[in-house]
Design an enzyme around this catalytic site. Structure first.
Site: not given
Length: 297
Positions: A143-144, A147, A225
């Site tokens: 997820h990070e 980003h 998100e």
């Protein structure tokens, strides 16, 4: 379904960024009309202020952000599993290896920062590293890393900067109006129907634009998100790992130290667990909604 959701999230973000520039133009035109009777001057001033805010915030040092969040940089020897997962996810995403940080906090959380993949960093709390198994941790780090790969930090920073510029211009316009900066011009202004419409539109813009800008900024944060969740599954090929990670995140206690609003939007999970009157005013979508989207991929 996965790639359709990723494409849909990207389209929504583009729409929201365009809405931001419309708001910035509207508030600039309103301020210019009310104060100096020049739409053009107000629009140019608004765009200049917005650009200055954006560039100054984009190039803020990663070290400053990490220092604000009490994160310490680590080497592979200090947390080999965590370090290697970051390394693996960066390799799959085809981005440079980011710096790796740990925040000594029992809560479950993580975030990424950096204006580009070349100067990015990933941080996770010690609580997250203790509670998550490897598959769950891969989901969080994926997820990070997503980003970083998707330039979400830059997009979110631009959104914050534009919202700040809109609020600043509205505040300046309102103060100058209140203290007489535009009072005489208002009294002398053409009382035609069109002039009255322009006046009402300008006043409403000064009042409503900051609120709408804040809502658009938060909507961008929520969309990124969702996009990072879907992109994490694209990297790991393991939606269940991400779902289990989100389920654990939903049970996390708040972080033990205060987190400012700008940093709060960076985290994978709302760090202070503040109750919002509406999802429109939240930096993060409800975890239940995020899980539901992943289940329908």
């Amino acid at each position: 379904m996965l790639y359709q959701q990723i494409a849909q999230n990207k389209r929504k973000t583009i729409f929201l960024i365009l809405a931001f520039f419309f708001l910035l133009t509207a508030i600039g035109a309103a301020a210019g009309y009310l104060l100096v009777e020049s739409y053009q001057f107000g629009i140019v001033l608004a765009l200049i202020l917005g650009s200055i805010y954006a560039f100054s915030m984009i190039f803020q040092s990663t070290n400053v952000v990490m220092g604000m969040n009490k994160a310490r940089e680590i080497t592979v020897d200090q947390a080999p599993d965590f370090f290697h997962i970051v390394e693996d996810m960066a390799m799959v995403a085809q981005i440079p290896m980011p710096k790796v940080y740990i925040i000594d906090d029992p809560s479950l959380n993580a975030f990424a920062t950096g204006s580009s993949p070349e100067n990015a960093a990933v941080a996770a709390t010690s609580g997250l590293l203790q509670v998550m198994n490897r598959e769950e941790l891969e989901g969080v780090i994926g997820h990070e890393i997503s980003h970083i790969r998707n330039y979400d930090i830059r997009i979110s920073t631009i959104a914050v900067a534009l919202a700040s510029a809109i609020t600043l211009i509205a505040s300046m316009g309102s103060r100058m109006m209140w203290y007489g900066g535009g009072r005489q011009r208002q009294n002398d202004r053409d009382n035609s129907s069109l002039g009255i419409v322009f006046l009402i539109f300008s006043l409403l813009s000064l009042i409503l634009a900051p609120l709408i800008a804040s809502m658009v900024q938060l909507a961008i944060s929520r969309q990124r998100e969702y996009l990072a969740d879907a992109s994490s599954v694209e990297l790991t090929r393991n939606p269940e790992g991400m779902i289990r990670a989100l389920e654990k995140l939903s049970q996390s206690q708040p972080m033990s130290h205060p987190v400012d609003d700008a940093s709060s939007a960076l985290y994978i999970n709302e760090p202070q667990k503040r109750e919002s009157l509406s999802s429109l005013f939240s930096t993060h979508p409800p975890i239940a909604d995020r899980i539901e989207r992943l289940r329908h991929m």
